[in-house]
Design a protein around this motif. Structure first.
Motif, PDB file in Angstrom:
ATOM      1  N   THR A  80      -5.457   3.954   5.516  1.00 25.89           N
ATOM      2  CA  THR A  80      -5.323   2.539   5.165  1.00 25.89           C
ATOM      3  C   THR A  80      -6.635   1.995   4.593  1.00 25.89           C
ATOM      4  O   THR A  80      -7.689   2.599   4.773  1.00 25.89           O
ATOM      5  N   GLN A 127      -9.995  -1.298  -4.834  1.00 20.62           N
ATOM      6  CA  GLN A 127      -8.735  -1.729  -4.215  1.00 20.62           C
ATOM      7  C   GLN A 127      -7.523  -1.013  -4.786  1.00 20.62           C
ATOM      8  O   GLN A 127      -6.600  -0.651  -4.055  1.00 20.62           O
ATOM      9  N   LYS A 128      -7.507  -0.800  -6.100  1.00 19.56           N
ATOM     10  CA  LYS A 128      -6.378  -0.107  -6.726  1.00 19.56           C
ATOM     11  C   LYS A 128      -6.252   1.312  -6.182  1.00 19.56           C
ATOM     12  O   LYS A 128      -5.158   1.767  -5.840  1.00 19.56           O
ATOM     13  N   GLU A 174       0.987   6.106   4.121  1.00 20.14           N
ATOM     14  CA  GLU A 174       0.410   5.017   4.914  1.00 20.14           C
ATOM     15  C   GLU A 174      -0.478   5.505   6.066  1.00 20.14           C
ATOM     16  O   GLU A 174      -0.776   4.759   6.984  1.00 20.14           O
ATOM     17  N   ARG A 210      -5.050   1.451  -2.576  1.00 20.83           N
ATOM     18  CA  ARG A 210      -3.588   1.279  -2.513  1.00 20.83           C
ATOM     19  C   ARG A 210      -2.884   2.597  -2.827  1.00 20.83           C
ATOM     20  O   ARG A 210      -1.928   2.974  -2.151  1.00 20.83           O
ATOM     21  N   GLU A 256      -0.463   4.809  -0.353  1.00 18.87           N
ATOM     22  CA  GLU A 256       0.903   5.220  -0.708  1.00 18.87           C
ATOM     23  C   GLU A 256       1.072   6.738  -0.674  1.00 18.87           C
ATOM     24  O   GLU A 256       2.043   7.244  -0.118  1.00 18.87           O
TER      25      GLU A 256
END
Length: 70
Positions: free
Chosen positions: A47, A32-33, A44, A36, A40
């Motif tokens: 996703t 998940q990290k 974006e 993200r 970024e």
């Protein structure tokens, strides 16, 4: 991530070029990290939903009745 080399992209997200190669090849799903960070860094464009179903999945064990029927 198109147009960026694995080493260059890896540096942006703090991972190895080999990890990025595996993400791109669908051999591994980022945690998940990292998802993200990728979200970024790509503005974006990539996703977390893009990773659904990516990476190795465990093979289900056969049911007990399937084993005994063999």
């Amino acid at each position: 991530m198109t147009g960026t080399t694995n080493p260059a992209f890896a540096e942006k997200i703090g991972k190895s070029a080999e990890s990025v190669r595996r993400y791109r090849a669908g051999e591994r799903e980022p945690d998940q990290k990292v998802m993200r960070l990728i979200f970024e860094v790509t503005g974006e464009l990539v996703t977390p939903n893009d990773w659904v179903g990516v990476g190795p999945r465990p093979v289900p064990e056969p049911a007990a009745d399937e084993v005994s029927a063999s």
